[in-house]
Scaffold this motif. Sequence first.
Motif, PDB file in Angstrom:
ATOM      1  N   LEU A  76       5.360   4.860   6.603  1.00  0.00           N
ATOM      2  CA  LEU A  76       6.814   4.857   6.407  1.00  0.00           C
ATOM      3  C   LEU A  76       7.260   3.785   5.407  1.00  0.00           C
ATOM      4  O   LEU A  76       8.433   3.630   5.132  1.00  0.00           O
ATOM      5  CB  LEU A  76       7.538   4.628   7.746  1.00  0.00           C
ATOM      6  CG  LEU A  76       7.427   5.741   8.778  1.00  0.00           C
ATOM      7  CD1 LEU A  76       8.107   5.331  10.082  1.00  0.00           C
ATOM      8  CD2 LEU A  76       8.051   7.034   8.267  1.00  0.00           C
ATOM      9  N   ARG A  77       6.287   3.033   4.927  1.00  0.00           N
ATOM     10  CA  ARG A  77       6.530   2.015   3.901  1.00  0.00           C
ATOM     11  C   ARG A  77       7.460   0.898   4.350  1.00  0.00           C
ATOM     12  O   ARG A  77       8.406   0.534   3.653  1.00  0.00           O
ATOM     13  CB  ARG A  77       7.063   2.663   2.628  1.00  0.00           C
ATOM     14  CG  ARG A  77       6.098   3.713   2.141  1.00  0.00           C
ATOM     15  CD  ARG A  77       6.263   4.011   0.710  1.00  0.00           C
ATOM     16  NE  ARG A  77       5.231   4.973   0.337  1.00  0.00           N
ATOM     17  CZ  ARG A  77       5.020   5.377  -0.889  1.00  0.00           C
ATOM     18  NH1 ARG A  77       5.732   4.897  -1.861  1.00  0.00           N
ATOM     19  NH2 ARG A  77       4.072   6.249  -1.142  1.00  0.00           N
ATOM     20  N   LEU A  78       7.182   0.371   5.496  1.00  0.00           N
ATOM     21  CA  LEU A  78       7.898  -0.829   5.914  1.00  0.00           C
ATOM     22  C   LEU A  78       7.243  -2.045   5.262  1.00  0.00           C
ATOM     23  O   LEU A  78       6.024  -2.060   5.079  1.00  0.00           O
ATOM     24  CB  LEU A  78       7.852  -0.989   7.454  1.00  0.00           C
ATOM     25  CG  LEU A  78       9.000  -0.344   8.230  1.00  0.00           C
ATOM     26  CD1 LEU A  78       8.858   1.165   8.209  1.00  0.00           C
ATOM     27  CD2 LEU A  78       9.040  -0.844   9.675  1.00  0.00           C
ATOM     28  N   PRO A  79       8.049  -3.059   4.942  1.00  0.00           N
ATOM     29  CA  PRO A  79       7.479  -4.248   4.302  1.00  0.00           C
ATOM     30  C   PRO A  79       6.852  -5.180   5.341  1.00  0.00           C
ATOM     31  O   PRO A  79       7.291  -6.313   5.527  1.00  0.00           O
ATOM     32  CB  PRO A  79       8.698  -4.899   3.646  1.00  0.00           C
ATOM     33  CG  PRO A  79       9.848  -4.505   4.527  1.00  0.00           C
ATOM     34  CD  PRO A  79       9.517  -3.142   5.077  1.00  0.00           C
ATOM     35  N   VAL A  80       5.832  -4.686   6.023  1.00  0.00           N
ATOM     36  CA  VAL A  80       5.255  -5.442   7.134  1.00  0.00           C
ATOM     37  C   VAL A  80       3.999  -6.184   6.685  1.00  0.00           C
ATOM     38  O   VAL A  80       3.243  -5.705   5.843  1.00  0.00           O
ATOM     39  CB  VAL A  80       4.958  -4.490   8.320  1.00  0.00           C
ATOM     40  CG1 VAL A  80       3.999  -5.116   9.315  1.00  0.00           C
ATOM     41  CG2 VAL A  80       6.254  -4.098   9.012  1.00  0.00           C
ATOM     42  N   ILE A  81       3.819  -7.372   7.271  1.00  0.00           N
ATOM     43  CA  ILE A  81       2.597  -8.149   7.090  1.00  0.00           C
ATOM     44  C   ILE A  81       2.065  -8.421   8.495  1.00  0.00           C
ATOM     45  O   ILE A  81       2.794  -8.934   9.338  1.00  0.00           O
ATOM     46  CB  ILE A  81       2.901  -9.502   6.416  1.00  0.00           C
ATOM     47  CG1 ILE A  81       3.557  -9.286   5.051  1.00  0.00           C
ATOM     48  CG2 ILE A  81       1.642 -10.346   6.301  1.00  0.00           C
ATOM     49  CD1 ILE A  81       4.105 -10.574   4.448  1.00  0.00           C
ATOM     50  N   GLY A  82       0.823  -8.076   8.743  1.00  0.00           N
ATOM     51  CA  GLY A  82       0.254  -8.320  10.069  1.00  0.00           C
ATOM     52  C   GLY A  82      -0.481  -9.647  10.119  1.00  0.00           C
ATOM     53  O   GLY A  82      -1.059 -10.082   9.119  1.00  0.00           O
TER      54      GLY A  82
END
Length: 717
Positions: free
Chosen positions: A138-144
């Motif tokens: 979904l192209r969220l700007p997430v960093i794990g």
Amino acid sequence: MIDRFPDIPARIEGLRELACNLWWSWHHPARDLFNMLNPAAWQLSVHNPVKLLHEIDRSVLERAAENDHFLRHYDAVISRFRSEMRGKGGWFPSHIRNPMNVPIAYFSAEYGLHHSMPFYAGGLGFLAGDYLKECSDLRLPVIGVGFMYPGGYLRQRLSPDGWQLSESEILDKSHAPISQVLDENGKPLLVRVPVIEPPIYVGVWKLRIGRIPLYLLDTDIEANDPWNRGISSRLYIGDAEQRLRQEIVLGIGGMSVLESMGINNLVLHLNEGHPAFAVLERLRYLIGNGMSCREAIDYVRRTTVFTTHTPVPAGHDIFPFHLMEKYFNSYLPTIGLTRDQFFRLGIDPANPQVGFNMTAFAMRMSLYRNCVSRRHLEVTESMWRHLLSELKSNGTVIDHVTNGVHVLTWLDRSMEDLFNRYLGLGWLEEHDDPSIWALVDDIPDRELWMAHRMAKMRLITTIRERARLRWSMDGADPRIIVASGVLFDPSVFTIGFARRFATYKRATLILQDLNRLRSILNNEDMPVQIIFAGKAHPADDTAKQIIQKVYNVAKDPSFGGRIAFVEDYDEQLAQYMVHGVDLWLNTPQPPLEASGTSGMKAMVNGVPQLSILDGWWLEGYNGRNGWAFEGAEGADRDVRDAHSLYELLENDIVPLFYRVENNDGVPHGWVRVMKEAIKSTAPRFSSRRMVKEYTNKFYVNALDAANSFSMSMTQES
Ligand SMILES: *Cc1c(COP(=O)(O)O)cnc(C)c1O
């Protein structure tokens, strides 16, 4: 990392990038590509493309680079991969305002991504892994952010008398799709966990999950004193002090790793309480940059999301005050809090003297809090009523976002093919839209049934093959071989029970009345077989006794070899099981199952669930898509719950499975339940629905706050 492969011919050099991004793991065509290179080597690598490319003969690659069939396939996969990685658009960017591109940092102590990356213990990890995959889609700007656990993970083996033996297997970093994060001088990045004395350092590894970077912290590095090296070695260390140090490293260390990469303003999502110290490091940064303590706390709250995952009391970490004092003495002055003010943030008002409670702390430091099912919300509201009434000042105190599973990850390939054929090409893009799933009714019963039969054959073949290996390698006692499923019959109705062996999950409920069970399994016209799998926590002897009990029944000849305990439950075995059993069994003690996700994985594959009404099943069960029973109360509750279970099996479930009316070999009544299972679960209990819900309920507001903050910073400077 790239140069450790043999030189791959230029025509197919995209394989490198593909192998080092777990994107391949949830795209069948990409998996096929590696399989096409050399099926035997692919098997042998345990489906690990980095290992495969590392070990494969160069001549194989050269032949592939000249093979038209391979190249056509390669070009299609690589072009899709590149356009998904680099292209624009996508759900999140086109729906959500995020002008300053503020990232969402997702912190979790475990991630279940693929069996070659064993950074998980159970459901919490898979939830986090599925979440990251969906954020990529979904192209969220997430960093794990998470842990590397270099000290190994548990491989399960049972002794002949059924006792779980833990064998530790060390992750081979050179064969994992991870790369060491380097600093500006090209040296391995080394971050000191700020302020904490004596010093602890972390190294950082990066794993790519589609578009999402996941940073894994590692304390097993030279810079650390020997006694600090083991901090990140294992999941969920039992010793309180070591565990506190672990959570300090994950939260504070993790946040300062992000700072060292220039990431200072963000939305923080705490997956469970373990990483909650991350908020302290955010406070330290903001206060260090001129904010007052009060403003900083307010800002951190407005940009923090906290998800609590369990109503089981032992699932909430509580640290003794003297330990907290020891480690945070030097830290507190940097955030302008006295010891008493700090401790007060972590107290559970219902039980204040026991220590610093990570869940209470996370709840107080986040404005957005959620449970993982509707029922879990009710339970949490009563379990934490004192704390929640304290927090009641503004709006919703706590909400729920029911868990979901990453559909492409868990979907059997023959099912995916069927959906491609009958649901229209856009089904995958729109799979959280229930109306698409109405088309499942158009799949001919026979085709759905055959697809399921294939998956069941693959499961049983796999189990038998494992048993055969055990026999030929160890010459184990034949009873053990029988107990591992070698007599299983693909035409027999098959129940699956697989999950972590924790007491509240009640694996032995179905063994409550052995005589009754024996007659169900050995029914001549309608026989039944059961597959059990799951690991116990190495320190949990009660859970090991439960495994032993199951194993002893499985070895008992009077059950006809129709019960199997399959060792070493992991992501791969989970895949075979959720695809291939006929019925998924779930019998926890209500209300302790916050959500549960394995049943969702089974249901999207047309494997209906028989479950006690708890967790997600209270939302998921609709009377047509499986079976449910109400949990009993009181001292004899296990006996009565088992009775409900047997009744359903004997009267409804098993007869329906074996009812074939028009001589075509297809049990149409059963297939109707399978279709209902798929239709009701795939849209609503997908991680797609879940991630969109997190976004709309929490991230939108938290991102607004963070964006305004970023803008005010830019104006000032
Ligand atoms: C999904 C999954 C779990 C979680 O199962 P629950 O039934 O929700 O507890 C645990 N382990 C593995 C390997 C899984 O795939």
